[in-house]
Design a protein around this motif. Structure first.
Motif, PDB file in Angstrom:
ATOM      1  N   ARG A   7       0.843  -1.181   0.000  1.00 20.39           N
ATOM      2  CA  ARG A   7       0.000   0.000   0.000  1.00 20.39           C
ATOM      3  C   ARG A   7       0.884   1.239   0.000  1.00 20.39           C
ATOM      4  O   ARG A   7       2.034   1.199   0.447  1.00 20.39           O
ATOM      5  N   PHE A   8       0.341   2.333  -0.499  1.00 19.75           N
ATOM      6  CA  PHE A   8       1.071   3.592  -0.492  1.00 19.75           C
ATOM      7  C   PHE A   8       0.785   4.361   0.805  1.00 19.75           C
ATOM      8  O   PHE A   8      -0.378   4.464   1.199  1.00 19.75           O
ATOM      9  N   PRO A   9       1.810   4.940   1.419  1.00 21.29           N
ATOM     10  CA  PRO A   9       3.226   4.785   1.112  1.00 21.29           C
ATOM     11  C   PRO A   9       3.765   3.465   1.649  1.00 21.29           C
ATOM     12  O   PRO A   9       3.279   2.947   2.660  1.00 21.29           O
ATOM     13  N   PHE A 246       6.198   8.568  -4.531  1.00 19.93           N
ATOM     14  CA  PHE A 246       4.925   9.036  -5.053  1.00 19.93           C
ATOM     15  C   PHE A 246       4.204   7.883  -5.720  1.00 19.93           C
ATOM     16  O   PHE A 246       4.772   6.798  -5.911  1.00 19.93           O
ATOM     17  N   ALA A 247       2.936   8.105  -6.044  1.00 22.21           N
ATOM     18  CA  ALA A 247       2.100   7.052  -6.629  1.00 22.21           C
ATOM     19  C   ALA A 247       1.408   7.563  -7.877  1.00 22.21           C
ATOM     20  O   ALA A 247       1.029   8.737  -7.972  1.00 22.21           O
ATOM     21  N   ILE A 248       1.228   6.651  -8.835  1.00 22.23           N
ATOM     22  CA  ILE A 248       0.529   6.892 -10.091  1.00 22.23           C
ATOM     23  C   ILE A 248      -0.505   5.787 -10.258  1.00 22.23           C
ATOM     24  O   ILE A 248      -0.223   4.625  -9.952  1.00 22.23           O
ATOM     25  N   ALA A 258      -0.482  10.959  -5.653  1.00 19.99           N
ATOM     26  CA  ALA A 258      -0.175  11.015  -4.225  1.00 19.99           C
ATOM     27  C   ALA A 258       1.325  11.124  -4.056  1.00 19.99           C
ATOM     28  O   ALA A 258       2.104  10.585  -4.861  1.00 19.99           O
ATOM     29  N   GLU A 259       1.735  11.811  -2.994  1.00 30.95           N
ATOM     30  CA  GLU A 259       3.156  12.038  -2.749  1.00 30.95           C
ATOM     31  C   GLU A 259       3.407  12.117  -1.257  1.00 30.95           C
ATOM     32  O   GLU A 259       2.624  12.727  -0.514  1.00 30.95           O
ATOM     33  N   MET A 260       4.488  11.491  -0.797  1.00 31.21           N
ATOM     34  CA  MET A 260       4.922  11.694   0.578  1.00 31.21           C
ATOM     35  C   MET A 260       5.410  13.131   0.730  1.00 31.21           C
ATOM     36  O   MET A 260       6.181  13.626  -0.097  1.00 31.21           O
TER      37      MET A 260
END
Length: 317
Positions: A7-9, A246-248, A258-260
């Motif tokens: 899961r992100f992050p 980050f997520a794509i 999304a980004e830390m």
């Protein structure tokens, strides 16, 4: 392969207490500095394809193997070395993906003035076919940050090994981060230079530059999780490099969703605070191995380290 439903992050990660796991050695091609590794799992071993050089700072790529992910045996000779004019001063900062039995290695070819993202392929990690620079002349990944100065500069490419809507995606860039697409993994069409998908954040830990890290991890809910690197000016050093994510979304592969906002790794130890380029933690390799995530990173462009995340362990929370 089970990856404990990422899961992100991803994380939290903890540096291995016995870092560094690889150091320069001897008086050979890897005698001065050893860092910035690609990582892949093969035959129940972790393989690192790492950058190293002697005092001449001409980089080669070496190969090391480990049965536990922490203790590595190195091959005596590099597996990739400079041969062509565009890489005359080094083959730097590899990333690797395996697709249909072929290893696709992206690396920076540096000639002393210009850095270009290059591609090499192999079926055995020892005999490589070099395909040269894969982005157009004049493409400068720093242009959105520093303005277009008419130069060629590109680094840091990771290939997602599964097609998305019939195309392969390459995510790349130092300064800002971009994408390119391909139908055959050899010929790549980049997005416009003035349309990066991720740029530095003013006033943040990555306000000077962002750079892609390791090939992405796919989550069950359709995200690509990327390790990335960011830098700002250091308080007492030229730079301060830290690691983020980050997520794509797979259904929108050109948009960061999304980004830390804080880094998951930063310089803390003596090796990370002092070296060829001081004040650096720089991630390039990430694998799932024996029930844990292992993130491999360079320390101040001088030594090589690992951080681990074990899902389900209470002491990792």
């Amino acid at each position: 392969m089970s990856t404990a439903s990422p899961r992100f992050p991803l994380g939290p990660f903890r540096p291995y207490p016995d870092n560094p796991i690889l150091r320069p050695r001897g008086d050979s091609w890897e005698s001065a500095n050893l860092y910035n590794p690609a990582a892949i799992v093969e035959d129940d071993q972790v393989l690192l394809l790492y950058r190293a050089h002697a005092d001449d700072i001409v980089s080669h790529v070496g190969l090391a193997r480990s049965a536990d992910g922490y203790h590595f045996d190195r091959e005596p000779e590099p597996i990739l070395s400079p041969e062509h004019p565009w890489e005359s001063r080094g083959c730097e900062d590899p990333r690797v993906s395996k697709i249909d039995g072929v290893y696709y290695l992206t690396y920076t070819g540096y000639d002393g003035t210009t850095a270009q993202l290059c591609l090499a392929t192999s079926t055995d990690l020892h005999v490589w076919t070099k395909h040269g620079p894969i982005l157009p002349a004049g493409y400068d990944t720093f242009a959105p940050v520093d303005g277009d100065r008419g130069r060629t500069w590109s680094k840091a490419g990771v290939i997602h090994p599964q097609k998305i809507d019939g195309l392969y995606y390459l995510y790349f860039g130092e300064g800002a981060i971009f994408y390119a697409t391909s139908s055959d993994l050899l010929h790549w069409t980049p997005c416009p230079q003035d349309r990066p998908i991720h740029t530095p954040t003013p006033g943040s830990w990555n306000e000077r530059l962002v750079e892609i890290g390791a090939p992405p991890v796919v989550t069950d809910d359709g995200l690509l999780i990327f390790m990335i690197n960011g830098a700002r000016e250091g308080e007492s050093t030229r730079v301060d490099y830290r690691c983020g994510q980050f997520a794509i979304a797979l259904n929108d592969p050109t948009t960061v969703i999304a980004e830390m906002t804080v880094p998951w790794l930063r310089p803390q130890t003596a090796e990370e605070l002092h070296g060829l380029v001081s004040n650096v933690t720089f991630v390039e390799g990430l694998v799932w191995f024996r029930g844990r995530w292992l993130a491999y990173y360079g320390q101040s462009d001088t030594t090589l380290a690992v951080a681990e995340y074990v899902p389900g362990r209470d002491d990792y929370r």
